[in-house]
Design a protein around this motif. Structure first.
Motif, PDB file in Angstrom:
ATOM      1  N   ALA A 112       0.833  -1.207   0.000  1.00  0.00           N
ATOM      2  CA  ALA A 112       0.000   0.000   0.000  1.00  0.00           C
ATOM      3  C   ALA A 112       0.866   1.254   0.000  1.00  0.00           C
ATOM      4  CB  ALA A 112      -0.928  -0.005   1.216  1.00  0.00           C
ATOM      5  N   PHE A 113       2.115   1.141   0.476  1.00  0.00           N
ATOM      6  CA  PHE A 113       3.022   2.287   0.504  1.00  0.00           C
ATOM      7  C   PHE A 113       3.434   2.730  -0.895  1.00  0.00           C
ATOM      8  CE2 PHE A 113       2.933   1.279   4.848  1.00  0.00           C
ATOM      9  CZ  PHE A 113       3.406   2.368   5.559  1.00  0.00           C
ATOM     10  N   GLU A 114       3.149   1.923  -1.906  1.00  0.00           N
ATOM     11  CA  GLU A 114       3.424   2.294  -3.294  1.00  0.00           C
ATOM     12  C   GLU A 114       2.257   3.071  -3.911  1.00  0.00           C
ATOM     13  OE1 GLU A 114       5.702  -0.986  -5.532  1.00  0.00           O
ATOM     14  OE2 GLU A 114       4.648  -2.056  -3.919  1.00  0.00           O
ATOM     15  N   GLY A 115       1.177   3.220  -3.151  1.00  0.00           N
ATOM     16  CA  GLY A 115      -0.022   3.841  -3.684  1.00  0.00           C
ATOM     17  C   GLY A 115      -0.110   5.326  -3.411  1.00  0.00           C
ATOM     18  N   VAL A 116      -1.137   5.923  -4.016  1.00  0.00           N
ATOM     19  CA  VAL A 116      -1.433   7.345  -3.840  1.00  0.00           C
ATOM     20  C   VAL A 116      -2.923   7.502  -3.586  1.00  0.00           C
ATOM     21  CG1 VAL A 116       0.479   8.145  -5.301  1.00  0.00           C
ATOM     22  CG2 VAL A 116      -1.773   7.758  -6.324  1.00  0.00           C
ATOM     23  N   THR A 117      -3.262   8.581  -2.876  1.00  0.00           N
ATOM     24  CA  THR A 117      -4.674   8.892  -2.649  1.00  0.00           C
ATOM     25  C   THR A 117      -5.308   9.365  -3.948  1.00  0.00           C
ATOM     26  OG1 THR A 117      -4.217  11.184  -2.082  1.00  0.00           O
ATOM     27  CG2 THR A 117      -4.202   9.589  -0.256  1.00  0.00           C
ATOM     28  N   ASP A 118      -6.620   9.538  -3.893  1.00  0.00           N
ATOM     29  CA  ASP A 118      -7.343  10.012  -5.078  1.00  0.00           C
ATOM     30  C   ASP A 118      -6.827  11.365  -5.556  1.00  0.00           C
ATOM     31  OD1 ASP A 118      -8.889   7.719  -5.072  1.00  0.00           O
ATOM     32  OD2 ASP A 118     -10.567   8.659  -4.017  1.00  0.00           O
ATOM     33  N   ASP A 119      -6.281  12.171  -4.636  1.00  0.00           N
ATOM     34  CA  ASP A 119      -5.733  13.469  -5.048  1.00  0.00           C
ATOM     35  C   ASP A 119      -4.214  13.452  -5.190  1.00  0.00           C
ATOM     36  OD1 ASP A 119      -5.411  13.257  -2.327  1.00  0.00           O
ATOM     37  OD2 ASP A 119      -6.240  15.234  -1.856  1.00  0.00           O
ATOM     38  N   GLY A 120      -3.622  12.250  -5.304  1.00  0.00           N
ATOM     39  CA  GLY A 120      -2.215  12.123  -5.674  1.00  0.00           C
ATOM     40  C   GLY A 120      -1.204  12.156  -4.542  1.00  0.00           C
ATOM     41  N   VAL A 121      -1.637  12.085  -3.284  1.00  0.00           N
ATOM     42  CA  VAL A 121      -0.692  12.112  -2.173  1.00  0.00           C
ATOM     43  C   VAL A 121      -0.146  10.698  -1.952  1.00  0.00           C
ATOM     44  CG1 VAL A 121      -0.402  12.585   0.295  1.00  0.00           C
ATOM     45  CG2 VAL A 121      -1.921  14.016  -1.088  1.00  0.00           C
ATOM     46  N   PRO A 122       1.181  10.520  -2.006  1.00  0.00           N
ATOM     47  CA  PRO A 122       1.755   9.194  -1.758  1.00  0.00           C
ATOM     48  C   PRO A 122       1.446   8.732  -0.330  1.00  0.00           C
ATOM     49  CG  PRO A 122       3.369  10.635  -2.804  1.00  0.00           C
ATOM     50  CD  PRO A 122       2.206  11.496  -2.389  1.00  0.00           C
ATOM     51  N   MET A 123       1.238   7.439  -0.180  1.00  0.00           N
ATOM     52  CA  MET A 123       0.865   6.872   1.119  1.00  0.00           C
ATOM     53  C   MET A 123       1.814   7.283   2.253  1.00  0.00           C
ATOM     54  SD  MET A 123      -1.124   4.664   2.783  1.00  0.00           S
ATOM     55  CE  MET A 123      -1.175   3.130   3.667  1.00  0.00           C
TER      56      MET A 123
END
Length: 189
Positions: A112-123
């Motif tokens: 999940a640390f490789e992901g981003v929120t819907d507004d582009g903030v890295p985990m």
């Protein structure tokens, strides 16, 4: 402050999905029960989803057309963005989720640390912004994405607890090995 990270509880990872894990539906329901009883224990509830591109192999993550997946580094097509397979499993209650994270957009991504929120903030930035120092982790699959998320959380300096009964793995032997590895990294299991 503590967050709950719910890893990849998606239709393609529960029974009947393209990479269905035995016990996935039961885990989705158990996470919902945990949230009903404990949502107030968390400053944030963050749910990750695989969100792969429909075109191509996602940088070799999907087996190339005409070839069989090796189920180590290449996989059948799964969790293609905006398809039913990428949606949260129906048994997962999503009303307590405060942040949604998407990962694997055009590439392999397990943690999940490789992901981003819907507004582009890295985990990792999201957790830092929220002042999170501890995480509970639940989800699918123990021996792949849950493992990678727990290990990255430890590398990020967080206290980590893997919630018993709230994760399901692909295979018993690899899941047991993953739990040992997480414990060796300092996670409470």
């Amino acid at each position: 402050m503590k967050a709950l990270i719910v890893v990849d509880v998606q239709n393609d990872f529960v029974e009947g999905g393209s990479l269905g894990v035995t016990g996935g539906r039961a885990v989705a329901a158990a996470i919902s029960e945990h949230l009903a009883a404990h949502a107030d224990d968390y400053a944030a509830v963050i749910a990750s989803r695989d969100w792969h591109d429909a075109d191509g192999t996602n940088d070799g993550h999907f087996a190339a057309p005409g070839t069989d997946p090796d189920f180590v580094s290449t996989w059948p097509v799964h969790c293609v963005a905006t398809t039913a397979g990428s949606e949260y499993a129906p048994a997962l209650a999503t009303d307590a989720i405060t942040h949604h994270v998407r990962k694997g957009m055009g590439e392999a991504a397990y943690s999940a640390f490789e992901g981003v929120t819907d507004d582009g903030v890295p985990m990792p930035d999201l957790l830092d912004q929220l002042g999170i120092t501890e995480v509970d982790v639940a989800g699918i699959a123990t021996d792949y994405c849950v493992r990678a998320t727990v290990l990255d959380a430890r590398r990020h300096g967080l206290g980590v607890r893997l919630l018993e009964g709230l994760h399901a793995g692909v295979a018993p032997a690899s899941s047991e090995a993953a739990v040992r590895e997480m414990a060796d990294a300092g996670a409470e299991v």
